[in-house]
Design a protein around this motif. Structure first.
Motif, PDB file in Angstrom:
ATOM      1  N   VAL A 134       0.828  -1.221   0.000  1.00  0.00           N
ATOM      2  CA  VAL A 134       0.000   0.000   0.000  1.00  0.00           C
ATOM      3  C   VAL A 134       0.858   1.266   0.000  1.00  0.00           C
ATOM      4  CG1 VAL A 134      -1.638   1.358   1.377  1.00  0.00           C
ATOM      5  CG2 VAL A 134      -2.029  -1.084   1.015  1.00  0.00           C
ATOM      6  N   ASP A 137       1.997   1.615  -3.716  1.00  0.00           N
ATOM      7  CA  ASP A 137       0.922   1.834  -4.692  1.00  0.00           C
ATOM      8  C   ASP A 137       0.247   3.189  -4.495  1.00  0.00           C
ATOM      9  OD1 ASP A 137       1.588  -0.671  -5.522  1.00  0.00           O
ATOM     10  OD2 ASP A 137      -0.311  -1.631  -5.012  1.00  0.00           O
ATOM     11  N   SER A 138       0.043   3.590  -3.240  1.00  0.00           N
ATOM     12  CA  SER A 138      -0.636   4.875  -3.020  1.00  0.00           C
ATOM     13  C   SER A 138       0.268   6.032  -3.454  1.00  0.00           C
ATOM     14  CB  SER A 138      -1.068   5.026  -1.556  1.00  0.00           C
ATOM     15  OG  SER A 138       0.057   4.991  -0.696  1.00  0.00           O
ATOM     16  N   MET A 141       0.034   6.281  -7.257  1.00  0.00           N
ATOM     17  CA  MET A 141      -1.214   6.961  -7.634  1.00  0.00           C
ATOM     18  C   MET A 141      -1.104   8.483  -7.529  1.00  0.00           C
ATOM     19  SD  MET A 141      -3.993   4.456  -5.828  1.00  0.00           S
ATOM     20  CE  MET A 141      -4.331   2.812  -6.484  1.00  0.00           C
TER      21      MET A 141
END
Lengths: 410, 410
Positions: A134, A137-138, A141
């Motif tokens: 996480v 990936d965050s 983004m």
């Protein structure tokens, strides 16, 4: 036509668990008689503590009557829970927090994912490697990760390898980083930092004006004295760290959904003009705009964790998992493996045998002893050559798995 | 030092409800004997439907035993709830949806706030005015709003005024917009669009490749035939619209936290190179990375809304609020006021008397008849000259308030 956030398109599919599922399914078709034991499971299996169950029933009954019904709660969480958190998780360790510094949420995954909303896309980011996906990936983004390179690393993320070679102690970067993610007890390696080791990070952050994003989701598994439960046990951390907590692994709340985030008023970031801004105020605005509070019933369940019965029951559950971890740890060590973690953590990090990759060892365990783990390389490049095992399974399965391992390696 | 997301610093404080609270408190100190009636309340007051209470108790009991315990659920929601949603909210209206197009969440505020994550910061945005503040604030945070101007409008947002003069029908823009927020039945005005009127928006969106963000949180209050419950009742909407739903006002879930968002596979946005991308895939990735599913107990409660008893009980609750709305609407009309909404909606939008601003009328109602509303200007520039009232109070309070209004205006 609206333009998409193109950073999303940079993300590769997350195939780790689906690849595992495919291999397991193929094995089951080929060997329908084999009794598989899943030691890779990342979810709790023990039921909720009875104190939480009782609190939830009471809260549900309150919702059934107009006089006691609760509608919108505070976005930041109810005072009854925030006060219990401060009084139990922090005050006994000498950490004083204000109620306005604690934000109850629906879980640490949401908060670790969303915290980037309040920070600019240009900040530099460091993560330990292997790492909870996480964090990566965050940041992909929100544009902080750059591009995915052939070696599996993102161009703008600084990776801090944690391997047996450095005792799983990430080296302090020799350059200034804006944001540093630390997770201790660590997922996936199960290793910890001592107070002295964590102090070096706080000192680094203070000297470099870095922001530490400290994930303490596995805090409840700590049993050794010199392992800090909260980063705020380290002097100066309130000036440089945000801490994420979760009830998921503490009290089996993976399906109940509750965690909290501490954003001390002192922790600052800056504008491009150099003006200092309190992140507490920004996170509060973020939560008030894009979140509407955690379920009342869930918050009453979380409060019950801190009752005398709740504490006792939670300890029993954690002890159960830690005993699983001990059995597995000793079993693998006796079988000649190098094993890390599993002492203050539900995770064991197994070194694969010489010359054997994560996936090769995964296949051998599956085919030879019908045990399923998680290939370490799925958590980052430095996870290659390791396998993650967890202690969240049933006791009898752990014992049976260790018997098979012993026989296999004899 | 990390750099903050400076867009956050552009946001003014949200003082509407704290300003109201200050005025109310000052009034109470000056008039301790007065019986205040709050008709501005934006939260439900009726308890949960018994079917939901029973379902929650059963779900809590499941969590008490290892055999029935539920840990992590699917980030997108459990199939049992998604299937109930599709079978009850869409199929009977001729709308066919796939399970993969429905995303269960902890509420529409989270989803309407977070949807911008998957869209670029440069997209143009249109909102109806007055408006639910989350649409504006979340776009300010992601840089789509530009700067706040002296007239209370954001420089890069297109405002579509909805006033008595245009019958609260927003005019279709004469320029192309990337994103258009529509909320029907509308918060705060309580007005609706007919199928023909909504069709004009779908046609506009299809012709201009615009994305409609359709908030149907108040759908359960619709009682008239020609008012669409879902935008997907309009042909072509699946190519251009995302729909947000909430159980908050439907079944009193403001403190339980559950809603859902429909992202049809056909709805597209594009990359800067013109490549078309399905937003369904991007929203799924967003939710899997930054969200960990809705509480299992909450999802069981939501499922129970669709049981025969649940439907009957929900209708009774909505009928209660709608009867409040009718009483208030008729009371104000008989007292000579212009009133909008309150028919397919829990909200009434009252025109203030000639020459009286929103806040002046708020003060007069408070001081003269001890009734509390919400100044319309708090929802946007075109809300000036209006007051929002809600039907979520107690029946006896609505009746008593109307008696006072009648006496006051006689």
């Amino acid at each position: 036509m609206a333009i998409v956030n193109e950073n999303f398109l940079k993300l590769p599919g997350s195939y780790l668990f689906s690849d595992i599922a495919k291999k397991v399914n193929a094995f089951k078709i080929a060997h329908p008689e084999a009794k598989l034991i899943r030691l890779g499971i990342g979810d709790v299996t023990r039921p909720l503590p009875p104190a939480c169950i009782e609190a939830m029933h009471r809260a549900v009954d309150e919702m059934a009557h107009a006089e006691t019904f609760r509608g919108y709660g505070p976005e930041q969480g109810y005072d009854f829970l925030i006060e219990a958190i401060i009084a139990n998780d922090f005050a006994p360790r000498g950490v004083q927090l204000k109620a306005s510094e604690v934000f109850v949420s629906d879980g640490a995954k949401s908060d670790t994912g969303n915290i980037g909303d309040i920070l600019q896309g240009c900040n530099s980011v460091a993560v330990t490697d292997p790492v909870y996906p996480v964090y990566i990936d965050s940041n992909v983004m929100s544009g902080r990760a750059g591009d995915l390179q052939e070696d599996g690393r993102w161009s703008r993320i600084t990776y801090l390898p944690c391997t047996a070679e450095n005792g799983f102690i990430p080296q302090i970067p020799d350059i200034r980083m804006d944001m540093v993610y630390l997770c201790y007890p660590n997922n996936p390696t199960g290793t910890t930092l001592t107070k002295e080791q964590l102090k070096q990070w706080v000192d680094y952050a203070l000297a470099n004006d870095s922001l530490i994003l400290f994930d303490a989701a596995y805090e409840a598994f700590i049993r050794e004295d010199n392992v800090p439960h909260s980063i705020y046990e380290i002097e100066g951390a309130k000036q440089c760290a945000i801490e994420f907590r979760s009830f998921s692994k503490t009290a089996g709340f993976t399906g109940v959904r509750c965690g909290y985030t501490v954003v001390p008023e002192e922790v600052m970031a800056r504008t491009s003009n150099g003006e200092r801004v309190s992140l507490n105020r920004l996170w509060n605005r973020r939560q008030c705009t894009k979140f509407n509070g955690t379920s009342y019933v869930t918050q009453r369940a979380a409060e019950a964790i801190y009752s005398p019965e709740g504490k006792k029951q939670v300890k029993e559950t954690i002890d159960y998992y830690l005993e699983n971890a001990r059995i597995m740890r000793e079993g693998f060590i006796q079988a000649g493996f190098q094993v890390f973690g599993g002492v203050n953590s539900p995770y064991l990090w197994l070194k694969t045998p010489e010359g054997c990759t994560s996936w090769q060892f995964f296949d051998r365990l599956l085919n030879d002893v019908h045990v399923v783990g998680t290939p370490g390389v799925g958590f980052g490049p430095s996870g290659e050559g390791y396998l993650r095992l967890t202690a969240f399974g049933k006791r009898e399965d752990c014992i049976e798995a260790m018997k098979r391992i012993a026989k296999w390696t004899k």
